[in-house]
Write an enzyme that holds these catalytic residues in place. Sequence first.
Site, PDB file in Angstrom:
ATOM      1  N   ASP A  21       0.844  -1.197   0.000  1.00  0.00           N
ATOM      2  CA  ASP A  21       0.000   0.000   0.000  1.00  0.00           C
ATOM      3  C   ASP A  21       0.875   1.241   0.000  1.00  0.00           C
ATOM      4  OD1 ASP A  21      -2.009   1.865   0.278  1.00  0.00           O
ATOM      5  OD2 ASP A  21      -2.288   1.507   2.417  1.00  0.00           O
TER       6      ASP A  21
ATOM      7  N   LEU B 221     -28.056  -4.898 -25.561  1.00  0.00           N
ATOM      8  CA  LEU B 221     -29.223  -5.178 -26.403  1.00  0.00           C
ATOM      9  C   LEU B 221     -28.848  -6.068 -27.582  1.00  0.00           C
ATOM     10  CD1 LEU B 221     -31.017  -1.708 -26.525  1.00  0.00           C
ATOM     11  CD2 LEU B 221     -31.266  -3.560 -24.863  1.00  0.00           C
TER      12      LEU B 221
END
Length: 505
Positions: free
Chosen positions: A146, A388
């Site tokens: 980190d 779609l």
Amino acid sequence: MDTLLTADVANSPSFRRKSSTFVDAIHDLPERGELAPAQLYSTESGRLFHSGRIAIATVGLPARGKTHISVALARYLRWLGVKTRVFHLGDYRRESLGHGQEPPDDYFFVNASASSVLLRQKILKKCRDDIYHFLNHENGQVAIYDAVNPLAAARRSLAKEFAKHDVQTLFIESACNDERIIEENVRNVKISSPDYIGWSSDDAVKHYLARMNAKIPHFETMEEPELNYIKAGTTCGVDSYKADASLSEQGIDYAKKMGDALLRHRESERQALIDRDGPNVHLKLLKVWTSTRRRTVETSQYLYEAGHRVRQRSQMSQLNPGVCEMMSERRIREEYPEEVAKHEADPYHHRYPRAESYHDLAVRLEPIILELEREQDDLLIIAHESVLRVLYGYLMACNATDIPSLSFPRDEIIEIIPASYNNEATRILIPGLPEETIPSSPEDLKIPVPSSQPPSGMVTPMRLESPHIKANTPRLAVESPQNGALTPPEPGTGSLLLVERALRG
């Protein structure tokens, strides 16, 4: 028998444990072989996967959520049974300096003095030595480093150093340019860190922002093609795939006109049935599915306020365009000629770097398709054009090579009526839309196609000679009983309506 502990008892020196109701043990080092109080899996070797040893290094400016991501990853991996530890570089700095000691004034600046640079290197060496010890001698599998890691050259050097120890490296960049989120993070999280014990809130915020702003001019975002990395975060830009912007005023107007057109069509279908001496039945229940993206949800808001049920489905997010996002077709062809050739050979299965293919998207949509098959009411799906395409391709049995080139202009709703022998698709016109609203997905990746094929965004949804939509099919097909949403050919089935979500803000 279980014992209910009070806070006083649990925090007493004689009763305090590494992990309890009152103590988060995510940063505690396991005293025995266990990894988490309720780890799901374990192996004889102590390593869950066969991917070897991994170092995950965070990348990002201060106050962007790197530590939050690190801790969340460690918590989940340890719960799975992966021996994981987080190495916070800030903790090593505080430990090296001693309690209550401040670092040199120029410690956080790129152009720091020689003494500050030596101090940083000493702290960095201690942190990395602990990482190697954890991976080499404690049977660790994932070490999470980190730190800011702002420079591309330093990240390349870090990856090479880990590779010398037979450790794979994955970088995770946490990005955010939303000033509201950054300021809230600074005030609520950063000024409560050990660095600012005893400071007033205003002084702590001022000091931390100065530290953060010193790094901004020198920060380099992840773009190294030879490194493994993931980009995550929040952006204010509305044209990015990762952005989640609200609808514009034009988008809100589109959502209303789309909803009105659909409701008028449903009522006209019912009235046409009555005019043909059919029963005066109630309209079928209309359900609405959207993705979890804000603009898609807001497209459904008008129908929700009209009393229709709206459900958000995370699997219905658009296809990830990867590195080609917001690139012109010319630039894609210049920078990725080999990928373009592969795509033109197989546009359905090919994926650009760090992107999804249409096949990947179809796999992601499998739970949606299974639930769609069980649906008995009328269903409106509001989604991005890529979603779609796959759903339409499934419902109308399109060839896989045709799916990437299907187009869904925003001035039409595609209605699909399930039937025993074959499904039938018709088009419902949405009137009164401005011309600039009609083209489909202007912000979508322009997938390179041979010049002989029409580009995505044509006004008609498919070429008229397509076997899936008849050339003479009326847009409001109320004459044929098979087109009636109230009288589908098969009992217990409803019509499926596909429409692309409105424009972004």
